[in-house]
Write a protein that holds these residues in place. Structure first.
Motif, PDB file in Angstrom:
ATOM      1  N   SER A 180     -67.325  33.094 -30.389  1.00 48.53           N
ATOM      2  CA  SER A 180     -66.755  31.824 -29.952  1.00 48.53           C
ATOM      3  C   SER A 180     -67.280  30.689 -30.811  1.00 48.53           C
ATOM      4  N   SER A 181     -68.506  30.787 -31.272  1.00 47.76           N
ATOM      5  CA  SER A 181     -68.993  29.754 -32.192  1.00 47.76           C
ATOM      6  C   SER A 181     -68.204  29.805 -33.490  1.00 47.76           C
TER       7      SER A 181
ATOM      8  N   VAL B  87     -61.634  21.892 -26.241  1.00 54.19           N
ATOM      9  CA  VAL B  87     -61.875  23.337 -26.387  1.00 54.19           C
ATOM     10  C   VAL B  87     -62.965  23.597 -27.421  1.00 54.19           C
ATOM     11  N   ILE B  88     -62.857  22.913 -28.561  1.00 51.65           N
ATOM     12  CA  ILE B  88     -63.852  23.122 -29.622  1.00 51.65           C
ATOM     13  C   ILE B  88     -65.235  22.728 -29.127  1.00 51.65           C
TER      14      ILE B  88
ATOM     15  N   MET C 144     -70.655  35.358 -27.953  1.00 54.32           N
ATOM     16  CA  MET C 144     -71.271  34.071 -28.296  1.00 54.32           C
ATOM     17  C   MET C 144     -71.061  33.741 -29.768  1.00 54.32           C
TER      18      MET C 144
ATOM     19  N   LEU D  74     -61.634  26.493 -35.739  1.00 46.45           N
ATOM     20  CA  LEU D  74     -60.700  25.500 -35.207  1.00 46.45           C
ATOM     21  C   LEU D  74     -61.012  24.119 -35.759  1.00 46.45           C
TER      22      LEU D  74
ATOM     23  N   LEU E 106     -71.537  26.307 -26.007  1.00 47.15           N
ATOM     24  CA  LEU E 106     -71.895  27.573 -25.359  1.00 47.15           C
ATOM     25  C   LEU E 106     -73.297  28.097 -25.728  1.00 47.15           C
ATOM     26  N   PRO E 107     -73.602  28.228 -27.022  1.00 44.12           N
ATOM     27  CA  PRO E 107     -74.906  28.788 -27.382  1.00 44.12           C
ATOM     28  C   PRO E 107     -76.061  27.982 -26.801  1.00 44.12           C
TER      29      PRO E 107
ATOM     30  N   LEU F 172     -65.182  30.837 -33.871  1.00 42.42           N
ATOM     31  CA  LEU F 172     -63.839  30.310 -33.625  1.00 42.42           C
ATOM     32  C   LEU F 172     -63.868  28.785 -33.550  1.00 42.42           C
ATOM     33  N   ALA F 173     -64.930  28.258 -32.947  1.00 42.06           N
ATOM     34  CA  ALA F 173     -65.056  26.800 -32.876  1.00 42.06           C
ATOM     35  C   ALA F 173     -65.130  26.232 -34.286  1.00 42.06           C
ATOM     36  N   VAL F 174     -65.924  26.877 -35.134  1.00 43.92           N
ATOM     37  CA  VAL F 174     -66.011  26.456 -36.534  1.00 43.92           C
ATOM     38  C   VAL F 174     -64.627  26.516 -37.173  1.00 43.92           C
TER      39      VAL F 174
ATOM     40  N   MET G  16     -64.699  38.309 -31.542  1.00 43.66           N
ATOM     41  CA  MET G  16     -65.663  38.387 -30.442  1.00 43.66           C
ATOM     42  C   MET G  16     -66.165  39.794 -30.185  1.00 43.66           C
TER      43      MET G  16
ATOM     44  N   ILE H  61     -57.480  19.963 -27.825  1.00 47.18           N
ATOM     45  CA  ILE H  61     -58.079  20.821 -28.854  1.00 47.18           C
ATOM     46  C   ILE H  61     -59.554  20.470 -29.029  1.00 47.18           C
TER      47      ILE H  61
ATOM     48  N   MET I  68     -66.687  25.299 -26.826  1.00 51.81           N
ATOM     49  CA  MET I  68     -67.120  26.482 -27.539  1.00 51.81           C
ATOM     50  C   MET I  68     -68.429  26.252 -28.302  1.00 51.81           C
ATOM     51  N   PHE I  69     -68.558  25.040 -28.866  1.00 49.26           N
ATOM     52  CA  PHE I  69     -69.784  24.748 -29.603  1.00 49.26           C
ATOM     53  C   PHE I  69     -71.005  24.661 -28.696  1.00 49.26           C
TER      54      PHE I  69
END
Lengths: 312, 582
Positions: free
Chosen positions: A110-111, B8-9, A107, A117, B15-16, A113-115, A250, B5, B12-13
């Motif tokens: 992935s957060s 995907v972002i 978790m 990206l 998810l939490p 990685l989102a940041v 991760m 893209i 992912m954001f």
């Protein structure tokens, strides 16, 4: 492609088996007794030998390795798979410890990685729009800073400012989505900087290539050329970077988890070795390698998704 | 492409928020920090102090030791009798003592728990504390032999669970025969010990002597067909739904490496005296995160801050920083074997060399300039004031006197300190041990001309090398387990496993044996004092300072918290006032 995936999956047990043997050998030969209690009373030799029997460690590394493998492959009366007990936390099973902390790390990762990206792509694109301009130089500067700053520094600064001074975020723990913000940024900044550089360099290169120039000459707007044609190609190096980055991010970061008091995997990597907790070391290493191999496979598949010209 | 893209972002954001991040911590009347997850909740198997402290909140021993005034008070036993010869103890368990599931607490629960600690199957780290009981050690070895035989047999013919069970039945009968514990009735327990032991009640108040809910523990036992061993279901101990306790609190909820939440036990006989209804132990290992949580008011009490930040806190002169001297001594063990492991003669085999090294350590300087926490410089192994009726013979310890130290070296045949060769200080890295080692090295060079090397290693490596005498000088520390000088002095008797110095003095051993047989406690203390004088004279280890613990709490907000030399807080007496959140 299906054949490639099959082939890779077939290699899987072989790779893991080799990792297992190497790790077991290393974990066995490093000095230090896992059953020691360094700061306290010596455990009496008769108790120690009883403990060794209990943990199946009295028959040498091969005996131990075989019984460990049995637990992983066939499971035990405690369920499947069984990575054995922890030597440090006497009542915990390694499988529960990893089961509890891996989702946390995934978790957080992935957060992060989102940041990475988001920040990376946006600043890379901005930079590429006007190469050499003010925005480009400042985003490159920030990227350089992001790569060079170790995450315990970024983390401490974020903690001190946003949790300490402004009290905008909690100081640590793992209780709500708010708790994820600061550590995700801390963990995501370095890959963000890396991605920004990759995107920026790739885009600049492609934007000055012949086919884009031709397209632009035919009247394609800069935005269209960039977002619809160039970005696709410029993103390929980002993808190959994402595979190992995802696996490492991760499976946890010791520093960030410690700093923000997050019960993830990172801590296991370090403390299991310090404690010589052989069951945990093996469990953690096998989990990590499985993820690494999986992510590399996913990246290869994603390549094909983004760029159908690539044959697998 | 950009859309992909972005998608995907976005995923992912989210998810939490979709899956959720952990749970909010429970709210509690009193919140404190533990710097690591508990290693065990099984009273018989635990060895770490943090675990023992936790256990004392969950389980109640027969005798309740108050470490603030060292008084032994009725716990689960409302009274006890001691026979004339000091060998037989009869405990009368309270009629109103119950387990948290409502079952009455009986003498059988205690016997069950103690027997558990006395068998190799459990491998209780502190089994030796049970060996004070008549026949305890013998029973352990009986069972050990029995299991070894079984395992041999099982290899030839095949073993079975039924056979292993039969084996245990035999052992049970043997236990009744051999071991000096007996349930006179459900509420009366009679214990016979090997010989008069003045501190037996202190042992009885130790974790290994805590009761367990016999029926629940027994229900989880399985037998190994291969080894014949009894195997506990270890998951019982960390499962709040299953764990049955008899102490002031029950384990209400826990999350591995996050928290343990304890709430008042409604079945506890003395529940009326609890000053709070819930305790929350938050597990925070990082110094900065710990301080941040404390400063934000998330935790009320930090029982111990690490040495790395303790000085900075002290220097700020805050009212909420507390320094408590504790019952432990920081020492440098000397390898006293005649020869080193590599076959070279060992200069430290000569007590004069060891004493010279001790006399060349300026302990006051060390605590003032290096460790800087106002630790009391040590002139004895047993910290003064830690055991009632015992006054350590500090006059026998070498004081800082470079001239006397040089003279001693000459006497030992070294005209110059540089002739003493091959010494090195082995220490575990972290906690400032490296700084202390550098300081001591410098003192020895300056005052004696003895040059030593430094070796920093991981703690488990250090302890392994200590045990195999693969060292010359090794940093160590010793905390008392119970408030009697023998808790320190025993570890330097020739036969003790903890005596990694290999120092051996027949006079010392004889004094300890004489003391153990002595009925008069004043005479006994005198004998122990004589023994410690030998220890301090011959210096199998250098005593540097007595430990202190630096803790954090605001006395205006936290009431009823008393700090003591044994770091055994009584949280049932503690309450927090002026807390915003509840």
């Amino acid at each position: 492609m299906a054949r490639m995936i099959m082939w890779r999956l077939l290699q899987f047990p072989l790779i893991l088996g080799m990792i297992f043997v190497v790790t077991l050998t290393l974990a066995w030969i490093v000095p230090g007794d896992p059953l020691d209690n360094p700061e306290g009373r010596e455990i009496a030799p008769e108790i120690k030998s009883a403990l060794r029997k209990q943990y199946n460690m009295d028959g040498g590394p091969i005996h131990f390795g075989v019984s460990y493998l049995k637990g992983i492959v066939w499971g035990s009366e405690r369920g499947w798979p069984d990575f054995g007990p922890s030597l440090t936390y006497k009542e915990e099973r390694v499988v529960d410890m990893i089961g509890g902390s891996l989702p946390v790390s995934i978790m957080l990762g992935s957060s992060a990685l989102a940041v990475a990206l988001l920040i990376g792509t946006v600043s890379g694109v901005i930079g590429a729009l006007r190469p050499g301009g003010f925005l480009d130089l400042s985003s490159l500067g920030i990227a350089l800073l992001g790569i060079s700053l170790p995450n315990f520094v970024t983390g401490s600064i974020l903690l001190a400012v946003f949790a300490g001074t402004f009290k905008m975020f909690p100081a640590g723990g793992w209780e709500s989505p708010w708790h994820i913000v600061l550590p995700a940024i801390t963990l995501g900044i370095a890959p963000a900087a890396y991605i920004a550089r990759l995107v920026r360099l790739g885009l600049a290169d492609i934007m000055s290539s012949d086919y884009i120039r031709t397209a632009r000459a035919k009247g394609l707007s800069q935005h269209k050329a960039l977002f619809e044609h160039a970005l696709k190609v410029a993103y390929l190096p980002v993808l190959s970077f994402m595979g190992p980055a995802a696996a490492s991010v991760m499976t946890g970061s010791f520093v960030v988890e410690k700093l923000f008091n997050i019960p993830g995997m990172g801590d296991h990597f370090v403390t299991s070795v310090i404690n010589k907790d052989q069951f945990l070391i093996l469990g953690v290493v096998l989990t990590f390698s499985t993820m690494l191999v999986m992510f590399n496979l996913i990246v290869d598949v994603a390549y094909a998704w983004i760029d159908p010209r690539i044959e697998l | 492409m950009f859309k992909r893209i972005a998608l995907v972002i976005l995923v992912m954001f989210s998810l939490p928020f979709v899956i959720g991040v952990g749970d909010p911590m429970p709210k509690a009347d009193f919140v404190f920090v533990e710097d690591a997850e508990y290693n065990s909740r099984d009273p018989q198997r635990m060895t770490y102090l943090a675990d023992i402290r936790l256990a004392s909140r969950l389980f109640e021993t027969l005798v309740d030791m108050d470490f603030n005034d060292m008084s032994r008070n009725p716990g689960a036993a409302e009274r006890w009798e001691i026979s004339e010869d000091g060998r037989t103890y009869t405990f009368y368990i309270r009629e109103d003592a119950y387990w948290s599931n409502g079952d009455p607490l009986t003498s059988h629960d205690y016997i069950y728990a103690w027997r558990r600690a006395m068998i190799p199957d459990t491998a209780a780290g502190y089994a030796l504390f049970l060996f004070t009981i008549e026949g305890g050690q013998e029973f352990y070895h009986y069972r050990e032999a029995q299991l070894a035989d079984y395992a041999k047999q099982a290899k030839l013919t095949s073993g079975s669970e039924a056979k292993a069970m039969g084996l245990w039945k035999e052992a049970l009968e043997k236990f009744d025969e051999m071991v000096g514990v007996r349930a006179i009735d459900d509420k009366t327990l009679e214990v016979t010990i090997k010989q008069r032991t003045d501190y037996f009640l202190d042992l009885v108040s130790f974790a290994t002597y805590m009761p367990v809910h016999a029926a629940s523990v027994e229900a989880g036992v399985t037998y190994s067909a291969e080894t014949g061993r009894r195997m506990d279901d270890s998951s019982y101990w960390n499962n709040p739904k299953r764990l049955i306790v008899n102490g002031p609190y029950v384990l209400n909820k826990r999350k591995f490496r996050q928290y343990s939440y304890l709430t008042a036990n409604p079945k506890y006989w003395n529940r009326g005296s609890l000053k709070n209804q819930s305790l929350l132990a938050r597990i925070i290992s990082d110094d900065m995160a710990m301080l941040m949580a404390y400063d934000q008011g998330v935790v009320d009490y930090v029982p111990q801050v690490s040495t790395a930040i303790a000085y900075d806190l002290l220097a700020r002169d805050r009212d909420d920083v507390h320094v408590t001297p504790v019952a432990g001594t920081y020492i440098y063990n000397f390898n006293c074997s005649p020869k080193l492991n590599n076959g070279e003669p060992n200069p430290l085999a000569d007590w004069r060399v060891r004493r010279a090294l001790c006399a060349a350590i300026d302990r006051k300087q060390l605590v003032a300039k290096i460790t800087r926490l106002n630790e009391p410089p040590a002139y004895s192994f047993v910290p003064p004031g830690s055991c009632a009726g015992y006054d350590p013979p500090v006059e026998s310890a070498p004081i800082f006197d470079p001239q006397a130290a040089r003279d001693l070296l000459k006497e030992a045949g070294y005209a110059d300190g540089s002739e003493v060769k091959g010494l090195s200080i082995l220490y575990n890295t972290g906690s400032g041990h490296d700084k202390a080692a550098q300081a001591v090295k410098k003192m020895w060079e300056e005052h004696l001309g003895v040059v030593v090397t430094l070796e920093g290693v991981e703690s488990k490596i250090s302890s392994q090398r200590g045990r195999s005498q693969d060292y010359t000088i090794r940093r160590a520390g010793w905390y008392g387990d119970y408030a009697d000088p023998t808790s320190w002095l025993d570890i330097r008797s020739s036969k003790d496993e903890n005596n990694t110095t290999k120092w051996s003095n027949p006079e010392y051993d004889a004094l300890l044996v004489r003391a153990s047989k002595e009925g008069d406690s004043a005479v006994r203390m005198r004998l122990l004092r004589e023994a410690e004088a030998i220890l301090l004279r011959e210096c199998p280890h250098a005593v540097l300072y007595h430990y202190v613990v630096v803790s954090l709490f605001d006395p205006e907000k936290v009431k009823g918290l008393r700090l003591n030399a044994w770091t055994r807080d009584r949280f049932e007496e503690v309450y927090a006032v002026d807390r915003g959140d509840n």
